[in-house]
Design a protein around this motif. Structure first.
Motif, PDB file in Angstrom:
ATOM      1  N   HIS A 247       8.137   8.896   5.645  1.00 29.61           N
ATOM      2  CA  HIS A 247       8.307   7.438   5.773  1.00 29.61           C
ATOM      3  C   HIS A 247       6.972   6.753   6.109  1.00 29.61           C
ATOM      4  O   HIS A 247       6.881   5.905   7.008  1.00 29.61           O
ATOM      5  CB  HIS A 247       9.357   7.099   6.839  1.00 29.61           C
ATOM      6  CG  HIS A 247      10.689   7.743   6.586  1.00 29.61           C
ATOM      7  ND1 HIS A 247      11.513   7.361   5.546  1.00 29.61           N
ATOM      8  CD2 HIS A 247      11.316   8.768   7.225  1.00 29.61           C
ATOM      9  CE1 HIS A 247      12.605   8.109   5.565  1.00 29.61           C
ATOM     10  NE2 HIS A 247      12.505   8.973   6.561  1.00 29.61           N
ATOM     11  N   VAL A 248       5.954   7.153   5.390  1.00 30.30           N
ATOM     12  CA  VAL A 248       4.611   6.636   5.610  1.00 30.30           C
ATOM     13  C   VAL A 248       4.581   5.118   5.425  1.00 30.30           C
ATOM     14  O   VAL A 248       5.203   4.567   4.513  1.00 30.30           O
ATOM     15  CB  VAL A 248       3.610   7.303   4.635  1.00 30.30           C
ATOM     16  CG1 VAL A 248       2.303   6.520   4.533  1.00 30.30           C
ATOM     17  CG2 VAL A 248       3.334   8.736   5.074  1.00 30.30           C
ATOM     18  N   VAL A 249       3.842   4.457   6.310  1.00 28.57           N
ATOM     19  CA  VAL A 249       3.523   3.039   6.136  1.00 28.57           C
ATOM     20  C   VAL A 249       2.107   2.976   5.566  1.00 28.57           C
ATOM     21  O   VAL A 249       1.154   3.413   6.223  1.00 28.57           O
ATOM     22  CB  VAL A 249       3.613   2.275   7.469  1.00 28.57           C
ATOM     23  CG1 VAL A 249       3.216   0.812   7.265  1.00 28.57           C
ATOM     24  CG2 VAL A 249       5.015   2.364   8.058  1.00 28.57           C
ATOM     25  N   HIS A 250       1.977   2.478   4.342  1.00 29.80           N
ATOM     26  CA  HIS A 250       0.689   2.427   3.657  1.00 29.80           C
ATOM     27  C   HIS A 250       0.104   1.026   3.806  1.00 29.80           C
ATOM     28  O   HIS A 250       0.675   0.046   3.323  1.00 29.80           O
ATOM     29  CB  HIS A 250       0.871   2.774   2.176  1.00 29.80           C
ATOM     30  CG  HIS A 250      -0.403   2.810   1.402  1.00 29.80           C
ATOM     31  ND1 HIS A 250      -0.706   1.913   0.406  1.00 29.80           N
ATOM     32  CD2 HIS A 250      -1.477   3.639   1.483  1.00 29.80           C
ATOM     33  CE1 HIS A 250      -1.897   2.193  -0.105  1.00 29.80           C
ATOM     34  NE2 HIS A 250      -2.379   3.235   0.541  1.00 29.80           N
ATOM     35  N   VAL A 251      -1.028   0.941   4.505  1.00 31.88           N
ATOM     36  CA  VAL A 251      -1.715  -0.332   4.755  1.00 31.88           C
ATOM     37  C   VAL A 251      -2.999  -0.330   3.940  1.00 31.88           C
ATOM     38  O   VAL A 251      -3.862   0.520   4.140  1.00 31.88           O
ATOM     39  CB  VAL A 251      -2.037  -0.491   6.253  1.00 31.88           C
ATOM     40  CG1 VAL A 251      -2.761  -1.814   6.508  1.00 31.88           C
ATOM     41  CG2 VAL A 251      -0.773  -0.396   7.092  1.00 31.88           C
ATOM     42  N   TRP A 252      -3.105  -1.288   3.027  1.00 31.65           N
ATOM     43  CA  TRP A 252      -4.249  -1.309   2.092  1.00 31.65           C
ATOM     44  C   TRP A 252      -4.901  -2.691   2.104  1.00 31.65           C
ATOM     45  O   TRP A 252      -4.222  -3.716   2.231  1.00 31.65           O
ATOM     46  CB  TRP A 252      -3.766  -0.997   0.679  1.00 31.65           C
ATOM     47  CG  TRP A 252      -4.808  -1.043  -0.406  1.00 31.65           C
ATOM     48  CD1 TRP A 252      -5.566  -0.018  -0.864  1.00 31.65           C
ATOM     49  CD2 TRP A 252      -5.193  -2.193  -1.187  1.00 31.65           C
ATOM     50  NE1 TRP A 252      -6.403  -0.435  -1.865  1.00 31.65           N
ATOM     51  CE2 TRP A 252      -6.198  -1.779  -2.091  1.00 31.65           C
ATOM     52  CE3 TRP A 252      -4.787  -3.538  -1.200  1.00 31.65           C
ATOM     53  CZ2 TRP A 252      -6.798  -2.649  -2.997  1.00 31.65           C
ATOM     54  CZ3 TRP A 252      -5.386  -4.408  -2.090  1.00 31.65           C
ATOM     55  CH2 TRP A 252      -6.375  -3.950  -2.981  1.00 31.65           C
TER      56      TRP A 252
END
Length: 284
Positions: free
Chosen positions: A62-67
């Motif tokens: 359940h990774v939160v990907h912040v880009w």
């Protein structure tokens, strides 16, 4: 550290999805499951973003990907944004090319103590062993002492400290500020302390010493250093050195601050952000 608090593992990455997926596979095997994963992406290209977002292991975690867009080496900014997207009371910073053993989160939890941050360490891997790991020919997690002794003798591992697990104790504490061995690629800090010093200084751009500045300001605020050697080692995958055009300028800033009592950054975590260009994707 109480067993209850959620640990937020904030991982920085840039155009190395193969390495990052190896790191995520290591996190998927943790013995301590009370953690979340935030990927702080410093502007990776679309193909690397897709490789992360579409990977089964990222979804399972359940990774939160912040880009945010690529504007050069801005590790301070993307780490701050990663923390902003996290929920844990304790934050562990990890680089996207540093592979953890199965007890990595558990050992950071063991060492976490109010009034201290944990400065972890790493075992450097050779280009040859790194290539084998990234192509799936070799798995470095959970290997025996004889395996690592062989890698060390062949020059594929820089040291054997990853084999040892020493307890917490006074020998880990270093109360004076020292640049030596500061590793934001493997670093634990309480959220309250992170917020007290207003996070990383985003005025540091280009490679170099934003981590030393962060540690210095923690030191000035009364937070002491605890070394994580022989407990939290990670396996650092080889890569070409980053350009160091800004290193001397960044070092000069830290040296100037070291002579005073500065705790606050020039441009910190809590700054007002108007028309923020960060994109956040929650997986799974």
């Amino acid at each position: 550290m109480n067993a209850t608090p959620l640990v937020s593992v904030v991982i920085t990455t840039y155009n190395r999805s193969d390495a990052l997926l190896t790191v995520l596979n290591g996190l998927a095997r943790q013995t301590d499951r009370n953690f979340e994963v935030i990927v702080a992406d410093d502007g990776s290209r679309p193909e690397h973003q897709s490789a992360i977002i579409e990977s089964p292991v990222a979804r399972a975690l359940h990774v939160v990907h912040v880009w945010h867009p690529d504007v050069g080496f801005t590790a301070s900014r993307v780490r701050n944004r990663g923390v902003a997207a996290s929920r844990g009371q304790y934050i562990v910073f990890l680089d996207g090319d540093c592979v953890p053993e199965a007890d990595f989160v558990a050992r950071h939890r063991m060492l976490a103590t109010p009034g201290f941050f944990v400065n972890g360490s790493r075992v450097m891997l050779s280009p040859r062993l790194t290539a084998r790991v990234l192509t799936g020919q070799e798995d470095i997690r959970g290997r025996s002492a004889s395996y690592w002794l062989r890698q060390r003798l062949m020059g594929h591992a820089s040291k054997l400290s990853g084999l040892l697990r020493l307890p917490d104790g006074p020998m880990r504490i270093k109360r004076e500020f020292s640049w030596k061995g500061i590793r934001s690629c493997n670093f634990g800090v309480w959220r309250t302390d992170f917020e007290r010093v207003n996070g990383f200084d985003e005025s540091f751009v280009g490679w170099g010493h934003e981590d030393a500045d962060f540690v210095l300001r923690l030191h000035h605020s009364g937070v002491a250093r605890k070394n994580g050697f022989c407990a939290t080692e990670v396996f650092h995958l080889w890569h070409q050195e980053a350009a160091r055009n800004q290193e001397s300028h960044n070092a000069a800033v830290v040296k100037e601050r070291a002579s005073g009592t500065v705790t606050q950054p020039t441009l910190g975590y809590s700054q007002q952000r108007i028309d923020d260009d960060v994109r956040i994707t929650t997986l799974g």
